[in-house]
Design a protein around this motif. Sequence first.
Motif, short mmCIF file in Angstrom:
data_model
loop_
_atom_site.label_atom_id
_atom_site.label_comp_id
_atom_site.label_asym_id
_atom_site.label_seq_id
_atom_site.Cartn_x
_atom_site.Cartn_y
_atom_site.Cartn_z
N ILE A 1 0.83 -1.21 0.00
CA ILE A 1 0.00 0.00 0.00
C ILE A 1 0.86 1.26 0.00
N LEU A 2 1.94 1.25 0.78
CA LEU A 2 2.83 2.42 0.81
C LEU A 2 3.48 2.65 -0.55
N THR A 3 3.83 1.57 -1.23
CA THR A 3 4.43 1.71 -2.56
C THR A 3 3.46 2.40 -3.51
N LEU A 4 2.17 2.09 -3.38
CA LEU A 4 1.16 2.77 -4.21
C LEU A 4 1.20 4.27 -3.99
N GLY A 5 1.30 4.69 -2.72
CA GLY A 5 1.38 6.11 -2.43
C GLY A 5 2.63 6.76 -2.98
N PHE A 6 3.77 6.09 -2.85
CA PHE A 6 5.03 6.64 -3.34
C PHE A 6 5.05 6.73 -4.87
N VAL A 7 4.54 5.69 -5.52
CA VAL A 7 4.55 5.68 -6.98
C VAL A 7 3.72 6.84 -7.54
N PHE A 8 2.52 7.02 -7.02
CA PHE A 8 1.69 8.10 -7.53
C PHE A 8 2.16 9.47 -7.03
N GLY A 9 2.86 9.50 -5.88
CA GLY A 9 3.47 10.75 -5.46
C GLY A 9 4.49 11.22 -6.48
N GLY A 10 5.31 10.29 -6.98
CA GLY A 10 6.26 10.64 -8.02
C GLY A 10 5.59 11.03 -9.32
N LEU B 1 9.74 10.70 -19.07
CA LEU B 1 10.09 10.07 -20.34
C LEU B 1 8.86 9.83 -21.20
N LEU B 2 7.74 9.48 -20.57
CA LEU B 2 6.52 9.22 -21.33
C LEU B 2 5.91 10.52 -21.84
N GLY B 3 5.99 11.57 -21.04
CA GLY B 3 5.54 12.88 -21.50
C GLY B 3 4.04 13.03 -21.63
N ASN B 4 3.29 12.13 -21.00
CA ASN B 4 1.83 12.19 -21.08
C ASN B 4 1.26 11.78 -19.73
N VAL B 5 0.30 12.57 -19.23
CA VAL B 5 -0.22 12.33 -17.89
C VAL B 5 -0.92 10.98 -17.81
N MET B 6 -1.76 10.67 -18.79
CA MET B 6 -2.50 9.40 -18.75
C MET B 6 -1.55 8.21 -18.85
N SER B 7 -0.57 8.30 -19.74
CA SER B 7 0.41 7.21 -19.87
C SER B 7 1.20 7.03 -18.59
N ALA B 8 1.52 8.15 -17.92
CA ALA B 8 2.26 8.07 -16.66
C ALA B 8 1.44 7.38 -15.58
N ASN B 9 0.14 7.67 -15.52
CA ASN B 9 -0.73 7.02 -14.54
C ASN B 9 -0.83 5.53 -14.78
N ILE B 10 -0.99 5.14 -16.03
CA ILE B 10 -1.08 3.72 -16.38
C ILE B 10 0.22 3.00 -16.05
N ALA B 11 1.35 3.63 -16.40
CA ALA B 11 2.65 3.03 -16.12
C ALA B 11 2.88 2.89 -14.62
#
Length: 418
Positions: free
Chosen positions: A231-240, A328-338
């Motif tokens: 769960i903490l990893t989820l927070g850190f990933v989306f924080g970045g 690197l992806l340069g797109n908000v939606m792509s970043a969220n999916i990644a």
Amino acid sequence: MKTIINSTIKLLFRSPGFWFFLLFAPIVSTLILKTEQTNLSAYEISGAEGASAIVEVEKEDEKVAYYGGKGRYVIKVYDASGSDLSEYTLKKLTESGAFLICRVKVSPMTGDALNSRIDSDIESDRMGAAMYLGEDFDAEAVTGSVKNGMRVFILSEDSRKELFENELKMILGQIRNAAGVAGEGDVGKVLGEMSQSLPVKTVETIAGKNSPVLTNEQVDKRTMMGYAFAILTLGFVFGGVFVAQTVINEQKDMVLTRIRLTKLSEAKYFAAKLLSGGIVSLLLTFVMGICTFMIPEERLAVERPIFLLMVFCLGLIFSSLSLLMGILLGNVMSANIAAFTVWSLSSMLAGLYFPLDDTTETVKMISHIMPQKWFLNITELLMTGDSKGYIMLVCVTAAYLVVVLSLGSVGIKFKNHE
């Protein structure tokens, strides 16, 4: 750089999504760690007797399926006899090496109560067989005619059931023969003399010698730590990712071009964004630190300051990784999916949700690439008092940050056609 960091943090604080993950991850992780739950993973049989030990189960409804991770035929025994002969019978079954005996000591049970208990085992547990040893076991075993003193229930289609039945018949035959030799004397003494005349078998475990040996309670705590890390990893990933979104928007709004006109190098700009990701990790760790005061320290696998240090180090790794992926992806939606893909796959392949001991060597190799796997190993070392865990924590964090930053710098240069 200071101005960039300040503006980035201000933009993050204006985002409802950022506040959601800043509060959601620590609160849910705290609730997980606060939960008192047992039987969360397969237990190892440890101690001086090793594989020949009888597993003592405290409650009748405690599941024994969690002890069957080494391929042995699991037998749950309801022992209402508690005699030397019942102890001898169960010891002999374990000495064969094919059976795992899980014994729960009970009061004498009626036929209906026993049948109800077995029906419950069939429905909610998993084992090869169940066995009940009653008060009449000793008296019937010495005569060779066991009717009411022992009842055996075969609960699986495992072909080893025939081996179990034959082993049980042989043990009962030994008791009957010992009773004939002893006459009016002590049957247990004769059985002991017979056992001493047999060759001594020594079992030595070679696999896993370098792994820390955890108690059942520590196994449960380690498992809960794995869920919390997920769960903490989820927070850190989306924080970045939220930090990466500021970079993407600044590129679209030509803010980055105006920053370049101030003669601030691109390297310093991205360094400021990476520091912003570190501040996000620090903020999430701070919130987690406040939440941990709701948890007794004995519920944590390690000491509270060490736990928070591990959380911060894990945050640095994943916030940096998701930030660079978003850039690197340069797109908000792509970043969220990644980000979601990285979180879900890394948590699963690291073994945070379920053990990977019985998977293929390829999966195990992939598992050791995931940062969470190393943090679980660090947790195990620290739980057992091994100081190597502190060295591993520093080295693992530094290694992943170097790899992430190196790949990110190459990726950014490639993207900018340099």
